[in-house]
Scaffold this active site. Sequence first.
Site, PDB file in Angstrom:
ATOM      1  N   CYS A   9      -4.103  -1.212  -2.087  1.00 12.06           N
ATOM      2  CA  CYS A   9      -4.223   0.241  -2.238  1.00 12.06           C
ATOM      3  C   CYS A   9      -5.143   0.451  -3.433  1.00 12.06           C
ATOM      4  O   CYS A   9      -4.865  -0.055  -4.526  1.00 12.06           O
ATOM      5  CB  CYS A   9      -2.837   0.827  -2.518  1.00 12.06           C
ATOM      6  SG  CYS A   9      -2.846   2.586  -2.911  1.00 12.06           S
ATOM      7  N   ASN A  10      -6.244   1.133  -3.208  1.00 16.46           N
ATOM      8  CA  ASN A  10      -7.187   1.329  -4.314  1.00 16.46           C
ATOM      9  C   ASN A  10      -6.594   2.197  -5.407  1.00 16.46           C
ATOM     10  O   ASN A  10      -6.843   1.963  -6.591  1.00 16.46           O
ATOM     11  CB  ASN A  10      -8.471   1.974  -3.789  1.00 16.46           C
ATOM     12  CG  ASN A  10      -9.345   0.977  -3.086  1.00 16.46           C
ATOM     13  OD1 ASN A  10     -10.256   0.418  -3.671  1.00 16.46           O
ATOM     14  ND2 ASN A  10      -9.061   0.713  -1.820  1.00 16.46           N
ATOM     15  N   HIS A  39      -8.040   3.144   3.554  1.00 16.23           N
ATOM     16  CA  HIS A  39      -8.219   3.766   4.876  1.00 16.23           C
ATOM     17  C   HIS A  39      -9.682   3.680   5.355  1.00 16.23           C
ATOM     18  O   HIS A  39      -9.936   3.687   6.548  1.00 16.23           O
ATOM     19  CB  HIS A  39      -7.882   5.256   4.813  1.00 16.23           C
ATOM     20  CG  HIS A  39      -6.427   5.593   4.844  1.00 16.23           C
ATOM     21  ND1 HIS A  39      -5.533   5.135   3.917  1.00 16.23           N
ATOM     22  CD2 HIS A  39      -5.709   6.372   5.697  1.00 16.23           C
ATOM     23  CE1 HIS A  39      -4.338   5.627   4.190  1.00 16.23           C
ATOM     24  NE2 HIS A  39      -4.411   6.376   5.263  1.00 16.23           N
ATOM     25  N   TYR A  44      -0.523   8.498  -2.381  1.00 13.19           N
ATOM     26  CA  TYR A  44      -0.577   8.240  -3.823  1.00 13.19           C
ATOM     27  C   TYR A  44      -1.833   8.898  -4.441  1.00 13.19           C
ATOM     28  O   TYR A  44      -1.897   9.067  -5.649  1.00 13.19           O
ATOM     29  CB  TYR A  44      -0.681   6.731  -4.091  1.00 13.19           C
ATOM     30  CG  TYR A  44       0.587   5.917  -3.910  1.00 13.19           C
ATOM     31  CD1 TYR A  44       1.729   6.450  -3.323  1.00 13.19           C
ATOM     32  CD2 TYR A  44       0.610   4.592  -4.339  1.00 13.19           C
ATOM     33  CE1 TYR A  44       2.876   5.668  -3.170  1.00 13.19           C
ATOM     34  CE2 TYR A  44       1.751   3.809  -4.189  1.00 13.19           C
ATOM     35  CZ  TYR A  44       2.878   4.351  -3.600  1.00 13.19           C
ATOM     36  OH  TYR A  44       3.988   3.580  -3.453  1.00 13.19           O
ATOM     37  N   GLY A  45      -2.812   9.205  -3.572  1.00 12.53           N
ATOM     38  CA  GLY A  45      -4.146   9.577  -4.055  1.00 12.53           C
ATOM     39  C   GLY A  45      -4.214  10.828  -4.909  1.00 12.53           C
ATOM     40  O   GLY A  45      -5.187  11.042  -5.619  1.00 12.53           O
ATOM     41  N   GLU A  50      -5.953   9.435   9.531  1.00 13.00           N
ATOM     42  CA  GLU A  50      -4.572   9.358  10.025  1.00 13.00           C
ATOM     43  C   GLU A  50      -4.420  10.152  11.326  1.00 13.00           C
ATOM     44  O   GLU A  50      -3.544   9.863  12.138  1.00 13.00           O
ATOM     45  CB  GLU A  50      -3.602   9.846   8.952  1.00 13.00           C
ATOM     46  CG  GLU A  50      -3.675   8.929   7.742  1.00 13.00           C
ATOM     47  CD  GLU A  50      -2.500   8.999   6.806  1.00 13.00           C
ATOM     48  OE1 GLU A  50      -1.744   9.980   6.865  1.00 13.00           O
ATOM     49  OE2 GLU A  50      -2.349   8.060   6.006  1.00 13.00           O
ATOM     50  N   ASP A  66       0.870  -1.179   0.000  1.00 12.50           N
ATOM     51  CA  ASP A  66       0.000   0.000   0.000  1.00 12.50           C
ATOM     52  C   ASP A  66       0.903   1.224   0.000  1.00 12.50           C
ATOM     53  O   ASP A  66       2.102   1.122   0.269  1.00 12.50           O
ATOM     54  CB  ASP A  66      -0.875  -0.012   1.267  1.00 12.50           C
ATOM     55  CG  ASP A  66      -1.763   1.225   1.364  1.00 12.50           C
ATOM     56  OD1 ASP A  66      -2.341   1.635   0.344  1.00 12.50           O
ATOM     57  OD2 ASP A  66      -1.881   1.797   2.469  1.00 12.50           O
ATOM     58  N   SER A  67       0.307   2.380  -0.256  1.00  9.05           N
ATOM     59  CA  SER A  67       1.077   3.618  -0.165  1.00  9.05           C
ATOM     60  C   SER A  67       1.540   3.871   1.268  1.00  9.05           C
ATOM     61  O   SER A  67       2.463   4.650   1.480  1.00  9.05           O
ATOM     62  CB  SER A  67       0.214   4.789  -0.633  1.00  9.05           C
ATOM     63  OG  SER A  67      -0.986   4.814   0.109  1.00  9.05           O
ATOM     64  N   CYS A 108     -11.202   2.939  -0.760  1.00 13.17           N
ATOM     65  CA  CYS A 108      -9.880   3.408  -0.318  1.00 13.17           C
ATOM     66  C   CYS A 108      -9.537   2.570   0.897  1.00 13.17           C
ATOM     67  O   CYS A 108     -10.409   2.313   1.742  1.00 13.17           O
ATOM     68  CB  CYS A 108      -9.950   4.886   0.055  1.00 13.17           C
ATOM     69  SG  CYS A 108      -8.458   5.491   0.880  1.00 13.17           S
TER      70      CYS A 108
END
Length: 271
Positions: A79-80, A192, A48-49, A158, A16-17, A190
């Site tokens: 990671c989407n 998260h 990355y988004g 986060e 993932d990022s 996503c």
Amino acid sequence: MAASDQPDARPIGVFDSGIGGLTVVSALRRLLPNESIYYLGDTARLPYGGKSPATVQRYSLEIAALLLEQNAKTIVVACNTASALALPLLRETIPVAVTGMIAPGAQAATAATRNGHIGVIGTRATIKSGAYERALREQNAEVRVTARACPLLVPLIEEGWLESEITDKILMQYLQPLLDDGVDTLVLGCTHYPLLRPAISRLLGRAITLVDAAENCAAELRHLLEREGMNAPPEQMGQLQVALTDPPDSFLQIANEALQLEVGEIQLRQL
Ligand code: DGL
């Protein structure tokens, strides 16, 4: 790949990022407790988004090479954004099977919707790519899709504001137009977002079905391992090794507590 009778003890490579992909690791641990996992979170280069497809593709190829060095038997793009932008390239380039987030989420959403109208939320890059719309229409050409980028959600998560008045307000600001549009199913597109699932279900109530792409990705991987005869030995206790490209911050603690993962010593890796 020919199915074999021999169990395959090699780890599943997951990336993932950053830390958010641990939601996918949590789903994998629940579904496949015998499998070992080597997780790489690219914390030095996240998010990355908001990045371009070319950059996310380059990062994804670099990480996949590292996971292959770790002897990964298969790779999960947890990671989407990387799934939306880099999955076809990864599949063309690397010699092991690659599972992403988009198709499993789309399958679950088309199975869940009753009125044929599906909402998708994700990062700007994921939504801009149109990957979910394409995958949903591949499942069912008639389906209506309303997609919305929700760039403020990742920083809120986060920060650990999983249950807070401000998060509720921002969520409703993003989600109200989807509700007004008539979606009955919402894809959490996503890695998260599963951490906000309790808040989102509380706000949207039972009328809206939430689709957690993480759980469906784990289910797809289980099929793949069975189909290819790559399951870990049944007596194996799966180990989890987490590696990051930059030292962890408080989000690791937040994710760890929310997901109750046993994340041991973190490796630092450079790409
Ligand atoms: N992991 C990313 C995703 O699932 C979100 C965080 C980022 O923007 O890097 O899309």
